[in-house]
Design an enzyme around this catalytic site. Structure first.
Site, PDB file in Angstrom:
ATOM      1  N   HIS A   1      51.898  25.184  24.473  1.00  8.08           N
ATOM      2  CA  HIS A   1      50.558  25.751  24.643  1.00  8.08           C
ATOM      3  C   HIS A   1      50.115  26.604  23.464  1.00  8.08           C
ATOM      4  CE1 HIS A   1      50.121  24.733  28.982  1.00  8.08           C
ATOM      5  NE2 HIS A   1      51.442  24.810  28.943  1.00  8.08           N
TER       6      HIS A   1
ATOM      7  N   LYS B   1      37.807  35.944  28.486  1.00  4.56           N
ATOM      8  CA  LYS B   1      39.120  35.396  28.164  1.00  4.56           C
ATOM      9  C   LYS B   1      40.013  36.563  27.799  1.00  4.56           C
ATOM     10  CE  LYS B   1      36.924  32.940  24.956  1.00  4.56           C
ATOM     11  NZ  LYS B   1      37.414  31.611  25.233  1.00  4.56           N
ATOM     12  N   ARG B   2      41.330  36.327  27.679  1.00  8.94           N
ATOM     13  CA  ARG B   2      42.205  37.393  27.217  1.00  8.94           C
ATOM     14  C   ARG B   2      41.708  37.934  25.878  1.00  8.94           C
ATOM     15  NH1 ARG B   2      47.106  38.743  29.957  1.00  8.94           N
ATOM     16  NH2 ARG B   2      47.423  40.034  28.135  1.00  8.94           N
TER      17      ARG B   2
ATOM     18  N   LYS C   1      40.908  34.947  19.133  1.00  5.74           N
ATOM     19  CA  LYS C   1      39.766  34.507  19.953  1.00  5.74           C
ATOM     20  C   LYS C   1      38.449  35.115  19.457  1.00  5.74           C
ATOM     21  CE  LYS C   1      42.661  33.966  24.124  1.00  5.74           C
ATOM     22  NZ  LYS C   1      42.528  32.558  24.537  1.00  5.74           N
TER      23      LYS C   1
ATOM     24  N   THR D   1      40.308  26.604  28.544  1.00  8.92           N
ATOM     25  CA  THR D   1      39.911  25.949  29.785  1.00  8.92           C
ATOM     26  C   THR D   1      38.678  26.648  30.353  1.00  8.92           C
ATOM     27  OG1 THR D   1      41.614  27.303  30.835  1.00  8.92           O
ATOM     28  CG2 THR D   1      42.132  24.975  30.487  1.00  8.92           C
TER      29      THR D   1
ATOM     30  N   LYS E   1      35.160  25.311  32.382  1.00  8.36           N
ATOM     31  CA  LYS E   1      34.598  25.892  33.611  1.00  8.36           C
ATOM     32  C   LYS E   1      33.138  26.286  33.396  1.00  8.36           C
ATOM     33  CE  LYS E   1      39.250  27.478  34.451  1.00  8.36           C
ATOM     34  NZ  LYS E   1      40.236  28.513  34.112  1.00  8.36           N
TER      35      LYS E   1
HETATM   36  C1  26Q Z   1      56.108  35.254  25.977  1.00 15.80           C
HETATM   37  C2  26Q Z   1      57.209  36.061  25.753  1.00 15.80           C
HETATM   38  C3  26Q Z   1      57.271  37.332  26.305  1.00 15.80           C
HETATM   39  C4  26Q Z   1      56.242  37.762  27.119  1.00 15.80           C
HETATM   40  C5  26Q Z   1      55.155  36.950  27.344  1.00 15.80           C
HETATM   41  C6  26Q Z   1      55.086  35.689  26.768  1.00 15.80           C
HETATM   42  C7  26Q Z   1      53.909  34.829  26.998  1.00 15.80           C
HETATM   43  C8  26Q Z   1      53.226  34.864  28.194  1.00 15.80           C
HETATM   44  C9  26Q Z   1      52.109  34.080  28.390  1.00 15.80           C
HETATM   45  C10 26Q Z   1      53.454  33.971  26.012  1.00 15.80           C
HETATM   46  C11 26Q Z   1      52.336  33.177  26.211  1.00 15.80           C
HETATM   47  C12 26Q Z   1      51.651  33.241  27.409  1.00 15.80           C
HETATM   48  C13 26Q Z   1      50.447  32.469  27.694  1.00 15.80           C
HETATM   49  C14 26Q Z   1      49.889  31.625  26.859  1.00 15.80           C
HETATM   50  C15 26Q Z   1      48.627  30.950  27.194  1.00 15.80           C
HETATM   51  O1  26Q Z   1      47.980  31.256  28.172  1.00 15.80           O
HETATM   52  N1  26Q Z   1      48.225  29.974  26.388  1.00 15.80           N
HETATM   53  C16 26Q Z   1      46.995  29.259  26.652  1.00 15.80           C
HETATM   54  O2  26Q Z   1      47.288  28.102  27.418  1.00 15.80           O
HETATM   55  C17 26Q Z   1      46.117  27.453  27.856  1.00 15.80           C
HETATM   56  C18 26Q Z   1      46.515  26.302  28.755  1.00 15.80           C
HETATM   57  O3  26Q Z   1      47.062  25.270  28.003  1.00 15.80           O
HETATM   58  C19 26Q Z   1      45.287  26.986  26.674  1.00 15.80           C
HETATM   59  O4  26Q Z   1      44.080  26.452  27.161  1.00 15.80           O
HETATM   60  C20 26Q Z   1      44.999  28.136  25.723  1.00 15.80           C
HETATM   61  O5  26Q Z   1      44.367  27.644  24.550  1.00 15.80           O
HETATM   62  C21 26Q Z   1      46.305  28.848  25.368  1.00 15.80           C
HETATM   63  O6  26Q Z   1      46.036  29.999  24.574  1.00 15.80           O
END
Ligand code: 26Q
Length: 800
Positions: A352, A540-541, A546, A648, A652
């Site tokens: 991702h 978004k986050r 972004k 995503t 929406k």
């Molecule tokens: C990793 C290590 C330690 C703590 C947290 C994490 C961590 C947690 C969540 C790393 C990444 C995430 C989330 C990533 C994420 O949401 N990515 C998004 O995924 C979506 C679904 O595929 C995409 O549409 C987005 O582009 C992408 O940013």
């Protein structure tokens, strides 16, 4: 079930659980009663569904994810079961408004953002399509933090969702399993061959809780299994008797902290022990349960890959690789080669992110100490991999090191997945291309058949039908109900693109949803916004890539223009933001502070009143998104090209008729293919141009020198006119920090973004033209259905 039976079931639950009839229940009690009735229906359907699958020896998908951003469930389940009306009426007969009950439900916020919400959208689609899919994750006691803005600063508060959310969970204490940490793994040989004993480990008990996931108009009900950590020992009575109360509880605490809280980070890693323990905890518990179920049914494991597909959602569950090897070898006596074959044929992996700082790596020493047996297996995977690579690329030390699972005292989870999974996919066309052309290029060259793309999709019945019933009513009256099961049918709406009465109805509905959001904001923020202004929305986050900052700078520019030229003819605009920042992400919090300062300054300035407003809506979450999205005119998707894997939210917003202003990044590229360049506002560099500018040597200062208006905007950050100073933001844009200035090229894209924003204003003046663009976006959104994505996974990856 009709209104009468619904009423009877609600009565029964109320009496049994609260000792009162429905019409004297509090809303809380009525809410719980409604959930319990729905849960009973789901349990029954799930039993039948499982039974049929067992009979048919149906292949099972196991979706492993550290995050499931479920949001609320009551309305979703009632909608899927087609029970909204009977419940609404039954409750109303007892004097209860079902919408008040919907509002009581807390979000199950067991995720940070896109990746977690995607997992939930896919569970929904799998149930709707009748696939047997089980999700596995952690029953975090606290989900994503609640956000409050205090004096411009984001503050985080615990999200105690179980208080009202637990009604959806069914504990299965009898199916608890043990997970082992620490200790030592000793290898030895005897006449029976090679053995390993794991000794001196500590055990944590994993207790499963089931959450049932319905599908729309479907017999299938799947399960999301959430593991909760418990200490296998109760307290140390010796220590307790000696008065050492804290010590008596120490081991309990160390075990139970594992499922205490979701890590509030996305797209960067922090390498903390607790995170590794969380990962192994849920991976090991899930695989033990998957294997036990398979053995019980088939009495053998050599056919695992025929009957089970285990999917790894980003690298967070990558420990599935060595854990499956461990179970096959240590508990079921498979030799390495057979175990490796089964493992490879069973596992698949979705990436991702391409941001290198987000690729998970663990310190080798810590990994070994926490998971000694898993370390041994991982090291052996690496030894064999490196050996093989040496025969393929003799002497190419750099390439082999890049592809290795363990190097420089780190264990690299992406490489572990790349070498062990039968299929690896990205989440949009552009993202998948970037993976195979850049970060995963060497693995691609080694075995290109492994790589696929599956463009993300959304559970559009939640994001369109449930959050925007008014729009759905119009759609159904025009094109029938076929689109509820086949989103591609939305395309028939195109027939009406020149029908003025349809365009007028679309505008009426949008206005209604904008009024609803206006009312929410007035209550939540005390800010009054004008429903006749353009609602321009970035939700978004919060992350530098972004580029909420690009939006903020553009707003400052517009503000300056309006001040300088009070007669400027532009439609009034309301810029809305909602975003959580990872708690330790300094720059992200500064950007929130800036947006809040801009909001305070502009909203208080009588010179621009009625023409420009800025609102930061706090505590962004699924249920808030469901209110905001239907009200959007403009969807901001402005990441630096090459960094947003898919997005995503863009989908929406589009399906609710918002028109995108965006870069050619992630799924925006495919949105553009679908609607055509005339039906979105494209701007900025392409990912190739971004690359080229980096290579050539990017200097934001040269852009600033050439653009006095931009210079003036940047000066506002440091001059104090916004009521505070934002030196850190200005520095991040202009001065070399860690060798880069403006790492996300905000400055480079500024001018073209302003051009595109001016075009938005121009276009909006022609109300009918804008409504037509909106209609085309709705009509073309069908390919972004999660039903399509999940079918592609099922056909091309899981082979079910
Ligand atoms: C990793 C290590 C330690 C703590 C947290 C994490 C961590 C947690 C969540 C790393 C990444 C995430 C989330 C990533 C994420 O949401 N990515 C998004 O995924 C979506 C679904 O595929 C995409 O549409 C987005 O582009 C992408 O940013």
């Amino acid at each position: 079930m009709n209104q009468k039976t619904a009423a009877a079931r609600l009565e029964e639950k109320c009496k049994l659980h609260f000792g009162c009839p429905l019409n004297s229940a509090t809303n809380q009690q009525a809410y719980k009663a409604a959930c319990l009735v729905v849960r009973d229906i789901l349990i029954e359907k799930n039993m039948l569904f499982q039974h049929r699958n067992v009979e048919a020896e149906q292949k099972q998908v196991y979706y492993m994810s550290m995050e499931f951003l479920v949001g609320t469930s009551l309305r979703n389940n009632l909608y899927n079961l087609k029970l909204e009306r009977p419940f609404e009426n039954a409750l109303s007969a007892a004097g209860i408004n079902i919408h008040d009950l919907y509002e009581i439900e807390p979000d199950a916020g067991l995720g940070n953002g896109g990746l977690g919400r995607l997992a939930s959208c896919y569970m929904d689609a799998a149930s709707s399509l009748g696939y047997a899919m089980t999700g596995f994750s952690i029953r975090y006691e606290f989900g994503i933090f609640k956000q409050k803005i205090i004096d411009g600063w984001q503050m985080e508060f615990p999200d105690d969702w179980l208080n009202m959310g637990e009604v959806w969970l069914q504990a299965r204490t009898d199916e608890s399993v043990e997970v082992r940490f620490g200790g030592h793994a000793d290898e030895y040989m005897d006449e029976d061959g090679y053995h390993v004993v794991h000794r001196d480990y500590t055990t944590v008990l994993a207790v499963p809780y089931d959450m049932f996931i319905s599908g729309y108009d479907s017999d299938a009900v799947n399960k999301l299994v959430l593991w909760s950590a418990k200490s296998p020992k109760s307290i140390d009575m010796g220590a307790f008797s000696r008065g050492e109360y804290a010590k008596a509880l120490e081991e309990n605490t160390r075990a139970e902290v594992i499922s205490k809280v979701l890590y509030p980070a996305d797209d960067h890693i922090d390498g903390k022990i607790l995170r590794l323990r969380q990962q192994y905890f849920f991976v090991s518990a899930s695989l033990q349960s998957i294997i036990a179920r398979h053995v019980k049914k088939y009495g053998r494991l050599d056919n695992l890959a025929d009957k089970a597909a285990i999917h790894i959602n980003d690298t967070h569950p990558a420990l599935c690789v060595p854990e499956l090897m461990r179970i096959l070898m240590d508990e079921h006596n498979f030799g390495w080669d057979d175990a490796w074959q089964i493992t490879q044929n069973t596992l698949s992996y979705t990436n991702h992110t391409i941001m290198s700082e987000a690729l998970e790596r663990w310190n080798e020493g810590m990994f070994r100490e926490q998971l000694p047996r898993i370390y041994q297996i991982t090291a052996e995977i690496n030894r064999r991999l490196v050996q093989e690579l040496q025969t393929i690329y003799p002497g190419d030390v750099a390439k082999i090191e890049y592809m290795a699972v363990i190097a420089n005292h780190e264990v690299r989870m992406a490489n572990l997945c790349l070498c062990a999974c039968h299929t690896v996919n990205g989440v949009s066309k552009l993202h998948s291309d970037i993976l195979t052309n850049s970060i995963f290029r060497d693995y691609y060259n080694l075995d290109h058949k492994k790589f696929q793309n599956v463009t993300n999709g959304i559970a559009y019945r939640r994001w369109l039908c449930q959050s925007n019933p008014e729009l759905c009513e119009l759609l159904s009256s025009l094109i029938g109900n076929g689109y509820l099961k086949d989103a591609r049918k939305l395309e028939s709406l195109l027939e009406y693109q020149d029908d003025p009465s349809v365009l007028a109805s679309l505008r009426d509905i949008k206005l209604k949803k904008k009024i609803a959001l206006r009312d929410y904001i007035s209550k939540a923020n005390g800010i009054n916004i004008d429903e006749n202004s353009i609602y321009d929305i970035q939700i978004k986050r919060l992350h530098e890539y972004k580029r909420q900052l690009l939006n903020a700078l553009q707003i400052l520019h517009l503000y300056r223009q309006l001040k300088e030229n009070p007669h400027l003819e532009i439609p009034p605009r309301t810029f809305l933001f909602a975003a959580k920042a990872s708690s330790g992400y300094f720059m992200a919090k500064q950007i929130i502070r800036l947006i809040v300062a801009i909001s305070n300054t502009i909203n208080a300035d009588p010179a621009v009143r009625d023409r420009l407003k800025v609102v930061f809506i706090e505590d962004y979450k699924v249920s808030l998104a469901e209110i905001i999205i239907p009200a959007a005119d403009i969807s901001e998707q402005i990441s630096i090209a090459g960094k947003e894997a898919s997005g995503t939210g863009n989908m929406k917003l589009m399906i609710n008729g918002a028109v995108t202003i965006g870069t050619l990044d992630g799924a925006n590229v495919e949105i553009c293919e679908a609607v055509g360049r005339d039906n979105m506002f494209l701007f900025g560099m392409t990912s190739d141009e971004v690359e080229a500018l980096w290579r050539q040597g990017y200097s934001p200062l040269s852009f600033v020198r050439a653009n006095p208006a931009l210079r003036a905007v940047l000066d506002m950050l440091t001059s104090g006119v916004l009521g505070a100073r934002f030196d850190d933001i200005a520095n991040s844009l202009l001065t070399n920090q860690y060798g880069v200035a403006d790492a996300y090229m905000t400055i480079a894209d500024f001018e073209d973004y302003v051009r595109a924003q001016n075009l938005v204003s121009e276009t909006y003046k022609d109300a009918e033209k804008f409504a037509r663009m909106s209609l085309i976006n709705i009509a073309k959104a069908g390919i972004f259905s999660a039903d399509r994505s999940v079918s592609e996974y099922a056909n091309n990856i899981w082979h079910i």
